[in-house]
Write an enzyme that holds these catalytic residues in place. Structure first.
Site, PDB file in Angstrom:
ATOM      1  N   GLY A  23       0.714  -1.085   0.047  1.00 55.01           N
ATOM      2  CA  GLY A  23       0.018   0.046   0.038  1.00 55.01           C
ATOM      3  C   GLY A  23       0.775   1.294  -0.048  1.00 55.01           C
ATOM      4  O   GLY A  23       2.005   1.186   0.655  1.00 55.01           O
ATOM      5  N   ARG A  84       0.858  -5.115  -5.585  1.00 47.22           N
ATOM      6  CA  ARG A  84       1.148  -6.189  -5.032  1.00 47.22           C
ATOM      7  C   ARG A  84       1.237  -7.260  -6.208  1.00 47.22           C
ATOM      8  O   ARG A  84       0.709  -7.121  -7.247  1.00 47.22           O
ATOM      9  CB  ARG A  84       0.036  -6.600  -4.248  1.00 47.22           C
ATOM     10  CG  ARG A  84      -0.204  -5.375  -3.114  1.00 47.22           C
ATOM     11  CD  ARG A  84      -1.413  -5.707  -2.011  1.00 47.22           C
ATOM     12  NE  ARG A  84      -1.086  -4.818  -0.976  1.00 47.22           N
ATOM     13  CZ  ARG A  84      -2.014  -3.944  -0.818  1.00 47.22           C
ATOM     14  NH1 ARG A  84      -3.106  -3.721  -1.762  1.00 47.22           N
ATOM     15  NH2 ARG A  84      -2.038  -3.044   0.260  1.00 47.22           N
ATOM     16  N   ASP A 115       5.891  -5.398   5.780  1.00 42.41           N
ATOM     17  CA  ASP A 115       6.683  -6.596   6.162  1.00 42.41           C
ATOM     18  C   ASP A 115       6.683  -7.344   4.823  1.00 42.41           C
ATOM     19  O   ASP A 115       7.535  -8.238   4.677  1.00 42.41           O
ATOM     20  CB  ASP A 115       5.571  -7.545   7.240  1.00 42.41           C
ATOM     21  CG  ASP A 115       6.140  -7.057   8.563  1.00 42.41           C
ATOM     22  OD1 ASP A 115       7.211  -6.364   8.823  1.00 42.41           O
ATOM     23  OD2 ASP A 115       5.350  -7.362   9.467  1.00 42.41           O
ATOM     24  N   THR A 137       4.271   2.230   5.526  1.00 43.96           N
ATOM     25  CA  THR A 137       2.870   1.704   5.628  1.00 43.96           C
ATOM     26  C   THR A 137       2.144   2.621   6.683  1.00 43.96           C
ATOM     27  O   THR A 137       2.871   3.020   7.715  1.00 43.96           O
ATOM     28  CB  THR A 137       2.653   0.262   6.074  1.00 43.96           C
ATOM     29  OG1 THR A 137       1.237   0.169   6.730  1.00 43.96           O
ATOM     30  CG2 THR A 137       3.484   0.188   7.498  1.00 43.96           C
ATOM     31  N   ASP A 139      -0.125   1.652   8.528  1.00 41.11           N
ATOM     32  CA  ASP A 139      -0.615   0.897   9.601  1.00 41.11           C
ATOM     33  C   ASP A 139       0.136   0.739  10.531  1.00 41.11           C
ATOM     34  O   ASP A 139      -0.189   0.322  11.873  1.00 41.11           O
ATOM     35  CB  ASP A 139      -0.606  -0.481   9.027  1.00 41.11           C
ATOM     36  CG  ASP A 139      -1.638  -0.795   7.674  1.00 41.11           C
ATOM     37  OD1 ASP A 139      -2.423   0.235   7.608  1.00 41.11           O
ATOM     38  OD2 ASP A 139      -1.693  -1.685   7.059  1.00 41.11           O
ATOM     39  N   ASP A 141       2.355  -1.200  11.411  1.00 35.93           N
ATOM     40  CA  ASP A 141       2.308  -2.756  12.056  1.00 35.93           C
ATOM     41  C   ASP A 141       3.650  -3.465  11.699  1.00 35.93           C
ATOM     42  O   ASP A 141       3.764  -4.516  11.297  1.00 35.93           O
ATOM     43  CB  ASP A 141       1.125  -3.451  11.551  1.00 35.93           C
ATOM     44  CG  ASP A 141       1.168  -3.448   9.839  1.00 35.93           C
ATOM     45  OD1 ASP A 141       1.929  -2.816   9.241  1.00 35.93           O
ATOM     46  OD2 ASP A 141       0.580  -4.211   9.255  1.00 35.93           O
ATOM     47  N   ARG A 183      -5.606  -2.409   8.533  1.00 37.38           N
ATOM     48  CA  ARG A 183      -5.540  -3.934   8.304  1.00 37.38           C
ATOM     49  C   ARG A 183      -5.624  -4.806   9.505  1.00 37.38           C
ATOM     50  O   ARG A 183      -6.758  -4.517  10.211  1.00 37.38           O
ATOM     51  CB  ARG A 183      -4.046  -4.480   7.886  1.00 37.38           C
ATOM     52  CG  ARG A 183      -4.244  -5.388   6.730  1.00 37.38           C
ATOM     53  CD  ARG A 183      -2.736  -5.911   6.214  1.00 37.38           C
ATOM     54  NE  ARG A 183      -2.364  -5.209   5.510  1.00 37.38           N
ATOM     55  CZ  ARG A 183      -1.564  -5.463   4.122  1.00 37.38           C
ATOM     56  NH1 ARG A 183      -2.134  -6.499   3.837  1.00 37.38           N
ATOM     57  NH2 ARG A 183      -1.228  -4.507   3.380  1.00 37.38           N
TER      58      ARG A 183
HETATM   59  P1  ADP Z   1       3.212  -4.864   2.660  1.00 34.23           P
HETATM   60  O1  ADP Z   1       4.654  -4.585   2.207  1.00 34.23           O
HETATM   61  O2  ADP Z   1       2.664  -3.524   2.889  1.00 34.23           O
HETATM   62  O3  ADP Z   1       3.131  -5.845   3.834  1.00 34.23           O
HETATM   63  P2  ADP Z   1       2.055  -6.758   1.188  1.00 34.23           P
HETATM   64  O4  ADP Z   1       1.993  -7.870   2.025  1.00 34.23           O
HETATM   65  O5  ADP Z   1       1.162  -6.605   0.105  1.00 34.23           O
HETATM   66  O6  ADP Z   1       2.367  -5.293   1.526  1.00 34.23           O
HETATM   67  O7  ADP Z   1       3.384  -7.328   0.133  1.00 34.23           O
HETATM   68  C1  ADP Z   1       3.796  -6.385  -1.010  1.00 34.23           C
HETATM   69  C2  ADP Z   1       4.326  -7.383  -1.992  1.00 34.23           C
HETATM   70  O8  ADP Z   1       5.581  -7.954  -1.494  1.00 34.23           O
HETATM   71  C3  ADP Z   1       3.542  -8.474  -2.470  1.00 34.23           C
HETATM   72  O9  ADP Z   1       2.580  -8.171  -3.501  1.00 34.23           O
HETATM   73  C4  ADP Z   1       4.719  -9.431  -3.033  1.00 34.23           C
HETATM   74  O10 ADP Z   1       5.081  -9.183  -4.188  1.00 34.23           O
HETATM   75  C5  ADP Z   1       5.848  -9.466  -2.086  1.00 34.23           C
HETATM   76  N1  ADP Z   1       5.870 -10.134  -0.914  1.00 34.23           N
HETATM   77  C6  ADP Z   1       4.962 -10.443  -0.120  1.00 34.23           C
HETATM   78  N2  ADP Z   1       5.502 -11.640   0.392  1.00 34.23           N
HETATM   79  C7  ADP Z   1       6.455 -12.134   0.011  1.00 34.23           C
HETATM   80  C8  ADP Z   1       7.253 -13.168   0.164  1.00 34.23           C
HETATM   81  N3  ADP Z   1       7.001 -14.231   1.327  1.00 34.23           N
HETATM   82  N4  ADP Z   1       8.266 -13.563  -0.608  1.00 34.23           N
HETATM   83  C9  ADP Z   1       8.593 -12.714  -1.556  1.00 34.23           C
HETATM   84  N5  ADP Z   1       7.993 -11.439  -1.959  1.00 34.23           N
HETATM   85  C10 ADP Z   1       6.776 -11.304  -0.933  1.00 34.23           C
HETATM   86  O1  F6P Z   2      -1.455  -1.528   4.594  1.00 33.54           O
HETATM   87  C1  F6P Z   2      -2.165  -0.237   4.090  1.00 33.54           C
HETATM   88  C2  F6P Z   2      -3.684  -0.487   4.070  1.00 33.54           C
HETATM   89  O2  F6P Z   2      -4.213   0.865   3.642  1.00 33.54           O
HETATM   90  C3  F6P Z   2      -4.605  -1.121   5.239  1.00 33.54           C
HETATM   91  O3  F6P Z   2      -4.810  -0.183   6.275  1.00 33.54           O
HETATM   92  C4  F6P Z   2      -5.642  -1.432   4.319  1.00 33.54           C
HETATM   93  O4  F6P Z   2      -6.029  -2.689   5.023  1.00 33.54           O
HETATM   94  C5  F6P Z   2      -5.253  -1.959   3.009  1.00 33.54           C
HETATM   95  O5  F6P Z   2      -3.789  -1.305   2.866  1.00 33.54           O
HETATM   96  C6  F6P Z   2      -6.074  -1.703   1.850  1.00 33.54           C
HETATM   97  O6  F6P Z   2      -5.410  -2.049   0.765  1.00 33.54           O
HETATM   98  P1  F6P Z   2      -6.217  -1.533  -0.747  1.00 33.54           P
HETATM   99  O7  F6P Z   2      -5.622  -0.282  -1.001  1.00 33.54           O
HETATM  100  O8  F6P Z   2      -5.792  -2.871  -1.599  1.00 33.54           O
HETATM  101  O9  F6P Z   2      -7.757  -1.541  -0.448  1.00 33.54           O
END
Ligand code: ADP
Ligand code: F6P
Length: 331
Positions: A23, A84, A115, A137, A139, A141, A183
């Site tokens: 995000g 993503r 993360d 982020t 969040d 988190d 989230r």
């Molecule tokens: P955030 O980085 O905010 O936690 P996401 O969990 O959606 O957001 O992760 C963002 C992107 O990071 C994912 O769409 C993917 O491309 C990559 N990613 C997430 N988990 C993994 C993983 N276990 N191994 C490799 N890439 C990952």
């Molecule tokens: O991680 C940031 C965030 O805005 C969260 O607070 C929320 O759950 C999520 O992303 C929403 O994602 P999307 O933009 O895919 O609706």
């Protein structure tokens, strides 16, 4: 040179890529700007990777100079766009990504995200591309850090919106449920609860789903002469519309739900988000120039620090217990 010397010798970094992933968050542009300008200052070639890991796999890679980041520090969103990307979660996707970095001469990547994005950075690092994560982020988190890019702007945006809902809630003597993002985490809800003096804060980490208690509280507050009843509900609990309907039916007090949604992710970053994002972005480049990899920049104990990504991903963070307790005692 023996094997040990060779292993401990820092890999020389000539070209650094930067991407934003997951995000978007206000302040990401300030971080990108700092990465690019600090990299140029350290004599490196700089490349922007568009649309996170998805853009890496599609080879959406652009040269960046000092001008590429002009006029961006005050802008919300991310000039590199974000995405993503499921393909990057697979071993094949990760190998393809590392190969594309090599093809474009990218020795190192700064990954700005949460993360999930750090897991992607960790994989690239294990495939020989030096990586540093920067926490981005709204969040909050990410366990290893007490600051994430965008949180400060998001809570200020939400706080102002909640103030406005409170005005109309008081005029109409209503109960208002306001749902904020986060989230699975309740940090935004908790900070807004305190900043807005809400009567109730519902956090995924604490909520016991005892709606009857909530209903009794709304009724008691009305008997005590309260003109409104503000409930901040975290997205991780959700169901704000359903909750509003049930509270109205049980109390006879008009109840409305407002879901703040994506407005919380936009807007010009606050001073704190600009300054912290700038510091962290520059620090990420300095770490790469020292030959470091698989690390994440953090703010902890009042200082900017860095952790091994594996260690950072193994940490756990809860909402602040004292802040939660006073959100209940100060009503
Ligand atoms: P955030 O980085 O905010 O936690 P996401 O969990 O959606 O957001 O992760 C963002 C992107 O990071 C994912 O769409 C993917 O491309 C990559 N990613 C997430 N988990 C993994 C993983 N276990 N191994 C490799 N890439 C990952
Ligand atoms: O991680 C940031 C965030 O805005 C969260 O607070 C929320 O759950 C999520 O992303 C929403 O994602 P999307 O933009 O895919 O609706």
């Amino acid at each position: 040179m023996d094997m040990e010397d060779e292993q401990t010798m820092a890999k020389e970094i000539n070209t650094i890529g930067v991407l934003t992933s997951g995000g978007d968050a206000p302040g990401m542009n300030a971080a990108i700007r700092a990465v690019v300008r600090q990299g140029l200052f350290r004599g490196k070639r700089m490349k922007g990777i568009k649309r996170g890991f998805a853009g890496l796999l599609n080879e959406e890679i652009v040269d960046m100079d000092a001008k590429s980041v002009s006029d961006t520090i005050s802008r919300g969103g991310t000039i590199l766009q974000t995405a993503r990307c499921l393909e990057f979660v697979t071993a094949e996707g990760q190998e393809k990504g590392a190969g594309i970095c090599e093809k474009h001469g990218i020795d190192a990547v700064v990954v700005i995200g949460g993360d999930g994005s750090f897991q992607g950075a960790q994989k690239l690092s294990s495939l020989g591309i030096n990586t540093i994560g920067v926490p981005g982020t709204i969040d909050l988190d990410i366990a290893c850090t007490d600051y994430t890019i965008g949180f400060d702007t998001a809570i200020n945006t939400a706080m102002q919106a909640i103030d406005k809902v409170r005005d109309t809630s008081t005029s109409h003597e209503r109960c208002s449920i306001i749902e904020v993002m986060g989230r699975g985490a309740g940090h935004i809800a908790l900070w807004c609860g305190l900043a807005n003096g809400a009567e109730e804060v519902l956090l995924p980490e604490k909520f016991d789903h005892d709606e009857q208690r909530l209903i009794n509280q709304v009724k008691n507050a009305r008997q005590l002469g309260k003109q409104h009843y503000i409930i901040i509900n975290a997205e991780g609990i959700g169901d704000s519309q359903g909750m509003a309907k049930r509270i109205e039916e049980a109390t006879g007090i008009e109840t409305r739900a407002t879901i703040l949604g994506h407005m919380q992710r936009g807007g010009s970053p606050t001073c704190k988000d600009r300054v912290y994002a700038t510091t962290m972005g520059a620090m990420a480049v300095d770490l790469l120039c020292e030959g470091q990899s698989n690390r994440v920049v953090a703010h902890s104990g009042g200082e900017f620090v860095d952790f091994d990504i594996n260690e950072a991903l193994g940490m756990h963070k809860d909402v602040n217990d004292f802040m939660y307790r006073i959100s209940r005692s100060l009503v």
